[in-house]
Design a protein around this motif. Sequence first.
Motif, PDB file in Angstrom:
ATOM      1  N   PRO A  65      -1.910  -5.096 -13.844  1.00  0.00           N
ATOM      2  CA  PRO A  65      -2.582  -5.190 -12.546  1.00  0.00           C
ATOM      3  C   PRO A  65      -3.662  -6.247 -12.480  1.00  0.00           C
ATOM      4  O   PRO A  65      -3.986  -6.747 -11.394  1.00  0.00           O
ATOM      5  N   GLU A  66      -4.241  -6.602 -13.624  1.00  0.00           N
ATOM      6  CA  GLU A  66      -5.290  -7.616 -13.644  1.00  0.00           C
ATOM      7  C   GLU A  66      -4.771  -8.981 -13.226  1.00  0.00           C
ATOM      8  O   GLU A  66      -5.565  -9.883 -12.939  1.00  0.00           O
ATOM      9  N   GLY A  67      -3.456  -9.152 -13.155  1.00  0.00           N
ATOM     10  CA  GLY A  67      -2.870 -10.412 -12.705  1.00  0.00           C
ATOM     11  C   GLY A  67      -2.761 -10.549 -11.206  1.00  0.00           C
ATOM     12  O   GLY A  67      -2.319 -11.591 -10.705  1.00  0.00           O
ATOM     13  N   LEU A  68      -3.177  -9.520 -10.465  1.00  0.00           N
ATOM     14  CA  LEU A  68      -3.158  -9.596  -9.001  1.00  0.00           C
ATOM     15  C   LEU A  68      -4.285 -10.487  -8.489  1.00  0.00           C
ATOM     16  O   LEU A  68      -5.383 -10.522  -9.063  1.00  0.00           O
ATOM     17  N   ALA A  69      -4.021 -11.179  -7.390  1.00  0.00           N
ATOM     18  CA  ALA A  69      -5.036 -12.047  -6.778  1.00  0.00           C
ATOM     19  C   ALA A  69      -6.082 -11.209  -6.048  1.00  0.00           C
ATOM     20  O   ALA A  69      -5.773 -10.150  -5.489  1.00  0.00           O
ATOM     21  N   ARG A  70      -7.297 -11.702  -6.044  1.00  0.00           N
ATOM     22  CA  ARG A  70      -8.391 -10.997  -5.362  1.00  0.00           C
ATOM     23  C   ARG A  70      -8.117 -10.870  -3.873  1.00  0.00           C
ATOM     24  O   ARG A  70      -8.526  -9.899  -3.231  1.00  0.00           O
ATOM     25  N   ASP A  71      -7.416 -11.874  -3.289  1.00  0.00           N
ATOM     26  CA  ASP A  71      -7.192 -11.869  -1.845  1.00  0.00           C
ATOM     27  C   ASP A  71      -5.900 -11.137  -1.448  1.00  0.00           C
ATOM     28  O   ASP A  71      -5.429 -11.279  -0.320  1.00  0.00           O
ATOM     29  N   THR A  72      -5.348 -10.343  -2.346  1.00  0.00           N
ATOM     30  CA  THR A  72      -4.154  -9.567  -2.020  1.00  0.00           C
ATOM     31  C   THR A  72      -4.440  -8.631  -0.845  1.00  0.00           C
ATOM     32  O   THR A  72      -5.453  -7.929  -0.828  1.00  0.00           O
ATOM     33  N   GLU A  73      -3.562  -8.652   0.144  1.00  0.00           N
ATOM     34  CA  GLU A  73      -3.770  -7.832   1.349  1.00  0.00           C
ATOM     35  C   GLU A  73      -3.133  -6.460   1.248  1.00  0.00           C
ATOM     36  O   GLU A  73      -3.611  -5.495   1.856  1.00  0.00           O
ATOM     37  N   LEU A  74      -2.033  -6.362   0.509  1.00  0.00           N
ATOM     38  CA  LEU A  74      -1.303  -5.096   0.374  1.00  0.00           C
ATOM     39  C   LEU A  74      -0.771  -4.991  -1.046  1.00  0.00           C
ATOM     40  O   LEU A  74      -0.202  -5.942  -1.570  1.00  0.00           O
ATOM     41  N   VAL A  75      -0.940  -3.812  -1.645  1.00  0.00           N
ATOM     42  CA  VAL A  75      -0.319  -3.508  -2.935  1.00  0.00           C
ATOM     43  C   VAL A  75       0.528  -2.256  -2.749  1.00  0.00           C
ATOM     44  O   VAL A  75       0.025  -1.221  -2.294  1.00  0.00           O
ATOM     45  N   VAL A  76       1.808  -2.372  -3.083  1.00  0.00           N
ATOM     46  CA  VAL A  76       2.726  -1.235  -2.992  1.00  0.00           C
ATOM     47  C   VAL A  76       3.054  -0.774  -4.401  1.00  0.00           C
ATOM     48  O   VAL A  76       3.588  -1.547  -5.203  1.00  0.00           O
ATOM     49  N   GLU A  77       2.729   0.457  -4.704  1.00  0.00           N
ATOM     50  CA  GLU A  77       3.046   1.041  -6.014  1.00  0.00           C
ATOM     51  C   GLU A  77       4.465   1.569  -5.978  1.00  0.00           C
ATOM     52  O   GLU A  77       4.815   2.367  -5.099  1.00  0.00           O
ATOM     53  N   ALA A  78       5.306   1.156  -6.950  1.00  0.00           N
ATOM     54  CA  ALA A  78       6.704   1.572  -6.996  1.00  0.00           C
ATOM     55  C   ALA A  78       7.135   1.836  -8.431  1.00  0.00           C
ATOM     56  O   ALA A  78       8.150   1.339  -8.899  1.00  0.00           O
ATOM     57  N   VAL A  79       6.332   2.631  -9.150  1.00  0.00           N
ATOM     58  CA  VAL A  79       6.655   2.996 -10.529  1.00  0.00           C
ATOM     59  C   VAL A  79       7.282   4.390 -10.530  1.00  0.00           C
ATOM     60  O   VAL A  79       7.328   5.059  -9.493  1.00  0.00           O
ATOM     61  N   PRO A  80       7.795   4.868 -11.668  1.00  0.00           N
ATOM     62  CA  PRO A  80       8.462   6.182 -11.690  1.00  0.00           C
ATOM     63  C   PRO A  80       7.596   7.319 -11.170  1.00  0.00           C
ATOM     64  O   PRO A  80       6.359   7.233 -11.136  1.00  0.00           O
ATOM     65  N   GLU A  81       8.270   8.417 -10.787  1.00  0.00           N
ATOM     66  CA  GLU A  81       7.609   9.544 -10.131  1.00  0.00           C
ATOM     67  C   GLU A  81       6.799  10.380 -11.127  1.00  0.00           C
ATOM     68  O   GLU A  81       7.128  11.535 -11.432  1.00  0.00           O
ATOM     69  N   ASP A  82       5.728   9.793 -11.599  1.00  0.00           N
ATOM     70  CA  ASP A  82       4.793  10.435 -12.520  1.00  0.00           C
ATOM     71  C   ASP A  82       3.406  10.269 -11.911  1.00  0.00           C
ATOM     72  O   ASP A  82       2.876   9.155 -11.845  1.00  0.00           O
ATOM     73  N   ALA A  83       2.826  11.376 -11.465  1.00  0.00           N
ATOM     74  CA  ALA A  83       1.558  11.303 -10.730  1.00  0.00           C
ATOM     75  C   ALA A  83       0.452  10.670 -11.565  1.00  0.00           C
ATOM     76  O   ALA A  83      -0.358   9.887 -11.056  1.00  0.00           O
ATOM     77  N   GLY A  84       0.395  10.988 -12.865  1.00  0.00           N
ATOM     78  CA  GLY A  84      -0.636  10.419 -13.719  1.00  0.00           C
ATOM     79  C   GLY A  84      -0.484   8.917 -13.885  1.00  0.00           C
ATOM     80  O   GLY A  84      -1.473   8.178 -13.852  1.00  0.00           O
ATOM     81  N   LEU A  85       0.757   8.467 -14.049  1.00  0.00           N
ATOM     82  CA  LEU A  85       1.016   7.027 -14.160  1.00  0.00           C
ATOM     83  C   LEU A  85       0.609   6.311 -12.896  1.00  0.00           C
ATOM     84  O   LEU A  85      -0.060   5.259 -12.936  1.00  0.00           O
ATOM     85  N   LYS A  86       1.010   6.853 -11.750  1.00  0.00           N
ATOM     86  CA  LYS A  86       0.683   6.230 -10.470  1.00  0.00           C
ATOM     87  C   LYS A  86      -0.834   6.166 -10.273  1.00  0.00           C
ATOM     88  O   LYS A  86      -1.386   5.126  -9.899  1.00  0.00           O
ATOM     89  N   ALA A  87      -1.509   7.278 -10.511  1.00  0.00           N
ATOM     90  CA  ALA A  87      -2.955   7.336 -10.295  1.00  0.00           C
ATOM     91  C   ALA A  87      -3.685   6.341 -11.185  1.00  0.00           C
ATOM     92  O   ALA A  87      -4.604   5.633 -10.740  1.00  0.00           O
ATOM     93  N   GLY A  88      -3.282   6.253 -12.451  1.00  0.00           N
ATOM     94  CA  GLY A  88      -3.933   5.327 -13.363  1.00  0.00           C
ATOM     95  C   GLY A  88      -3.779   3.884 -12.936  1.00  0.00           C
ATOM     96  O   GLY A  88      -4.743   3.098 -12.980  1.00  0.00           O
ATOM     97  N   LEU A  89      -2.575   3.504 -12.510  1.00  0.00           N
ATOM     98  CA  LEU A  89      -2.339   2.129 -12.070  1.00  0.00           C
ATOM     99  C   LEU A  89      -3.095   1.818 -10.785  1.00  0.00           C
ATOM    100  O   LEU A  89      -3.649   0.726 -10.625  1.00  0.00           O
ATOM    101  N   LEU A  90      -3.110   2.759  -9.862  1.00  0.00           N
ATOM    102  CA  LEU A  90      -3.801   2.520  -8.589  1.00  0.00           C
ATOM    103  C   LEU A  90      -5.300   2.328  -8.785  1.00  0.00           C
ATOM    104  O   LEU A  90      -5.916   1.483  -8.123  1.00  0.00           O
ATOM    105  N   THR A  91      -5.901   3.075  -9.688  1.00  0.00           N
ATOM    106  CA  THR A  91      -7.336   2.892  -9.934  1.00  0.00           C
ATOM    107  C   THR A  91      -7.597   1.528 -10.581  1.00  0.00           C
ATOM    108  O   THR A  91      -8.611   0.883 -10.281  1.00  0.00           O
ATOM    109  N   ARG A  92      -6.698   1.072 -11.446  1.00  0.00           N
ATOM    110  CA  ARG A  92      -6.844  -0.261 -12.038  1.00  0.00           C
ATOM    111  C   ARG A  92      -6.711  -1.344 -10.972  1.00  0.00           C
ATOM    112  O   ARG A  92      -7.469  -2.326 -10.972  1.00  0.00           O
ATOM    113  N   VAL A  93      -5.773  -1.159 -10.066  1.00  0.00           N
ATOM    114  CA  VAL A  93      -5.587  -2.133  -8.980  1.00  0.00           C
ATOM    115  C   VAL A  93      -6.823  -2.201  -8.102  1.00  0.00           C
ATOM    116  O   VAL A  93      -7.279  -3.283  -7.714  1.00  0.00           O
TER     117      VAL A  93
END
Length: 288
Positions: free
Chosen positions: A83-111
């Motif tokens: 996620p650190e490779g995302l641009a600061r000016d990103t307007e939308l981030v869509v999370e599309a990883v496997p259906e694991d709530a902990g995985l999703k939550a961890g990535l979203l907080t990093r984003v």
Amino acid sequence: MTGAGSGAPGVVGVLGGGRMGAGIAQSFAVAGSRVTVVESGTEAAAAALERIAVSLRRAQERGHLAGASADEVLARISAAAGPEGLARDTELVVEAVPEDAGLKAGLLTRVEAVVGDSAVLATNTSSLSVTDLAAVLRRPERFLGMHFFNPVPASALIEIVVAPESTDAVVRLALGWTAALGKRDVVVKDSPGFASSRLGLALGLEAIRMVEEGVASAEAIDDAMCLGYRHPVGPLRLTDMVGLDVRLAIAEYLQVTLGERFAPPGLLREMVGRGELGRKSGRGFYEW
């Protein structure tokens, strides 16, 4: 159905470069967005780009790129190993990883720590609680569900899932982006399975029980729904396309949240245990 008529976002991030994530990235790039696909390492990132390139070449051969070339669209897509490779000016981030709530939550907080405060974050979950995922974020008001359907480039629908803290302004942005992708929206409030997964799974589970009980073959059940009810794909072929493991995980979640009517049939558990996952494994209710 509604729509907001704005253009596609200029800069988009997609978390996950599997079949769904690649399709989401392709759709935004075709609409003119600059897209970064985030994967879990350099090899996975390269594989995601190749997956998109193959899909774009096929779309070009079929005349589905509306005048653009596959190379032109692919030039708008890059990949990052985190996620650190995302641009600061990103307007939308869509999370599309496997259906694991902990995985999703961890990535979203990093984003959220990388992109600007005005960015909208969305989850492509097909059944998990959008409200629970929003609870881990500093800006839950800028978060909602954007549930895409497989295969994303050819599908007509995005299910917009509104959590209690999602603002009207963010929902309007999501509706405008849906229209810019040439898709239609269905707006639902956050609840287990939303509208599409809840109803689709109920039909699919009953079809599996019918096979289990020897009522009819998978082909006969699917033909009954396609010919008699004009479904474009039968519930068992669709289960193969979605993945039996994915359907099992959703059924287990809905059983906990909505009750025993969503209890997975024994046949579904047995097939997943044997590795018969549908199209991705080469065998499910059909041979692929």
